[in-house]
Design a protein around this motif. Sequence first.
Motif, PDB file in Angstrom:
ATOM      1  N   THR A 127      46.008  41.397  40.863  1.00  0.00           N
ATOM      2  CA  THR A 127      44.916  41.781  39.962  1.00  0.00           C
ATOM      3  C   THR A 127      44.655  43.283  40.006  1.00  0.00           C
ATOM      4  O   THR A 127      43.912  43.807  39.172  1.00  0.00           O
ATOM      5  N   LEU A 128      45.259  43.995  40.958  1.00  0.00           N
ATOM      6  CA  LEU A 128      45.011  45.424  41.128  1.00  0.00           C
ATOM      7  C   LEU A 128      45.996  46.292  40.360  1.00  0.00           C
ATOM      8  O   LEU A 128      45.888  47.514  40.381  1.00  0.00           O
ATOM      9  N   THR A 129      46.964  45.701  39.681  1.00  0.00           N
ATOM     10  CA  THR A 129      47.974  46.486  38.979  1.00  0.00           C
ATOM     11  C   THR A 129      47.418  47.044  37.664  1.00  0.00           C
ATOM     12  O   THR A 129      46.444  46.531  37.107  1.00  0.00           O
ATOM     13  N   VAL A 130      48.054  48.091  37.176  1.00  0.00           N
ATOM     14  CA  VAL A 130      47.625  48.752  35.942  1.00  0.00           C
ATOM     15  C   VAL A 130      48.073  47.960  34.721  1.00  0.00           C
ATOM     16  O   VAL A 130      49.192  47.453  34.666  1.00  0.00           O
ATOM     17  N   ASP A 131      47.181  47.853  33.722  1.00  0.00           N
ATOM     18  CA  ASP A 131      47.526  47.248  32.434  1.00  0.00           C
ATOM     19  C   ASP A 131      47.889  48.377  31.481  1.00  0.00           C
ATOM     20  O   ASP A 131      47.023  49.020  30.894  1.00  0.00           O
TER      21      ASP A 131
END
Length: 222
Positions: free
Chosen positions: A192-196
Amino acid sequence: MFTNRNPSTSMHKILEHSLVTIFPKKTPEDCSIIFIKFVDSNSDNFNLLDELKYINMVCMLHLYQEGPSDGYLILVDLKEMSFGHVVKIRPLLTKNFFYYLQEAMPVRLKGIHFFNPVPFMDTFLSLVKPFLKKEMLDTLYVHETIDALTKFVPLECLPVDYGGSEETAAHLHKKIRNKLIENTAVFDWEETLTVDESKRMKESKMNDFFGIDGSFKKLEID
């Protein structure tokens, strides 16, 4: 490398055919030992991306549960490595992983030690060395025997099947697989911490590494 890391589904195959763990006992210098080996020599079961995910998952879970160490040694047993494994090494992926390992992963890497070298050792090292910083190249070793290795890693830190006093490699393999599966929620949370990237307001000008665009070497003011 930071997605699709469910240990009981997408990562299940690689967990069966290779071993990545951190030994229970540290060196006298308080360094943790990251141990890597192939469980079998069939390169059909090898996927480099999954292997690198596996290494990162083990290291990050150890940090969450045990806290940081003063340093980390990477210890690699090449006994079951075949030339088929080398053929599957992808240079760009290897380059990105070593950049992450040396610049971004929250570990202080103190050395890389290979033992049980293979006949095509020079070919293998030629794929790895270009991506190591000079200070890491200076701490890269290839050991022909366990005796040579123990000048850097005390014998008592090693599994009993390597002449040490710790649990066998097979038992450590079983334990780390179970630990990863038990902590699937940790890896789900990390994803959930990755960049979109789809939410960027303008076209991205990312270079090869982690969305970093340019540098601060020169600052111009109008």
